[in-house]
Write an enzyme that holds these catalytic residues in place. Structure first.
Site, PDB file in Angstrom:
ATOM      1  N   ASP A   1       0.970  -1.215  -0.033  1.00 53.04           N
ATOM      2  CA  ASP A   1       0.127   0.089  -0.054  1.00 53.04           C
ATOM      3  C   ASP A   1       0.849   1.349   0.076  1.00 53.04           C
ATOM      4  O   ASP A   1       0.154   2.393   0.319  1.00 53.04           O
ATOM      5  CB  ASP A   1      -1.030  -0.043   1.196  1.00 53.04           C
ATOM      6  CG  ASP A   1      -0.339   0.074   2.531  1.00 53.04           C
ATOM      7  OD1 ASP A   1       1.102  -0.501   2.741  1.00 53.04           O
ATOM      8  OD2 ASP A   1      -0.866   0.570   3.522  1.00 53.04           O
ATOM      9  N   GLU A   2       2.130   1.056  -0.294  1.00 53.07           N
ATOM     10  CA  GLU A   2       3.040   2.295  -0.096  1.00 53.07           C
ATOM     11  C   GLU A   2       4.252   2.340  -1.224  1.00 53.07           C
ATOM     12  O   GLU A   2       4.650   1.296  -1.407  1.00 53.07           O
ATOM     13  CB  GLU A   2       3.305   2.345   1.327  1.00 53.07           C
ATOM     14  CG  GLU A   2       4.075   3.809   1.658  1.00 53.07           C
ATOM     15  CD  GLU A   2       4.509   3.775   3.014  1.00 53.07           C
ATOM     16  OE1 GLU A   2       4.816   5.044   3.336  1.00 53.07           O
ATOM     17  OE2 GLU A   2       4.166   2.892   3.757  1.00 53.07           O
TER      18      GLU A   2
END
Length: 348
Positions: free
Chosen positions: A94-95
């Protein structure tokens, strides 16, 4: 991404929206993998013991993780990134860091790129993303947390050094609990305190990390965004509102899937040797069929031809098709491939 796992669960289950949700296992030895913002208001956070989370938030709803879904959404997001730059360094599902100094869209303003990417993520996935924009990785990472959820912040070169001076030392990248405690013992509470220490002092107390901390306290972070290694595979699939029954319909529906996976390959300068078609029938029976080539595939047209051939072997069928998918694998860098004048043996 904002509360990624929990947000995916709330997206997919309307009954969870607006309620405190923890992704993980609620058993005695369970751990929270992610918490919704509603749960965070009670002090629930990732890596917290489930029993502690339930004590803080008695109404907490535990949802078992679905990592296959999170990975699929992450791939959608990476594909969006790849429309803007090839310099992508994922940190997790997610990053990621993106270097948009030279970007594929030709945009000149990084904040506008961030807005555009966040809007497209929302459009494609239904999820909120936050962004940090700066001239180095540390400050971009730090800025990404300033206006969460669903926001963005920028730290300019002019403001970077002053921002670092005011930052609590525990928020410095690379400063874990043990290092923070050591710094506190040395009287270092903020970036300004760290900046006041000489390089010799930092080398004496922090060894090879000393120069890194010395530069960081002055807003200097020379780490480059390093592109991830070639993926093992890239895929896309679609579930149809109504089952399809003909070869022609299947060949039509496969085209946007091929185009989608090829865009990823083209944006990242990678080429596949293997094409796999996934077919899920109305009775949920699923088959996969693969074809490999003797040389890397150089165009979407070749992939479409392979898919059409695979589909032709599966039709006519006495059952409707509810899902089609395309996966490309055996990927390699395009700059290692000489495709000029090659004749492709499709191995069919």
């Amino acid at each position: 991404m904002d509360a990624f796992y929990a947000s995916v669960e709330q997206r997919d289950n309307p009954e969870l929206r607006g309620r405190p949700v923890a992704v993980g296992h609620g058993e005695a030895r369970g751990v929270v993998a992610a918490a919704s913002y509603e749960a965070r208001k009670f002090g629930v956070h990732s890596a917290m013991a489930s029993v502690t989370a339930l004590r803080k938030c008695p109404g907490l709803i535990f949802v078992r993780p679905r990592f296959d879904v999170y990975k699929a959404v992450s791939l959608q997001i990476r594909e969006i990134f790849a429309e803007y730059t090839t310099l992508i360094e994922p940190l997790s599902l997610d990053e990621a860091y993106l270097d948009v100094t030279e970007n594929l869209k030709g945009h000149e303003i990084a904040t506008e790129i961030a807005k555009e990417i966040r809007a497209k993520i929302k459009e494609v996935t239904g999820l909120n993303a936050s962004a940090g924009i700066s001239y180095c990785k540390f400050l971009a990472k730090t800025a990404s947390d300033l206006n969460k959820p669903n926001g963005q912040a920028v730290i300019t070169p002019r403001n970077g050094p002053k921002f670092m001076e005011a930052l609590p030392i525990k928020k410095f990248h690379g400063v874990g609990p043990a290092t923070a405690e050591k710094m506190h013992r040395l009287g270092i509470e903020t970036g300004a305190d760290l900046k006041s220490k000489s390089l010799d002092f930092l080398l004496q107390h922090f060894g090879k990390s000393g120069p890194y901390f010395y530069g960081l306290s002055r807003g200097i972070d020379e780490r480059q965004v390093r592109s991830n290694r070639v993926r093992k595979s890239v895929g896309a699939e679609d579930t149809f509102r109504q089952d399809i029954h003909s070869l022609e319909a299947a060949q039509t529906e496969i085209i946007p899937l091929v185009d989608k996976v090829w865009r990823y390959c083209d944006a990242n300068d990678i080429r596949p040797r293997t094409v796999t078609v996934k077919i899920k029938y109305a009775d949920f029976r699923q088959v996969t069929r693969s074809r490999s080539t003797s040389a890397p595939i150089s165009s979407a047209a070749i992939i479409r031809d392979i898919c059409d051939t695979i589909l032709a072997d599966e039709f006519p069928s006495d059952k409707g098709v509810r899902l089609l998918g395309v996966t490309l694998s055996s990927l390699e860098r395009a700059d290692n491939v000489d495709v000029s004048g090659q004749q492709f043996d499709l191995g069919l």
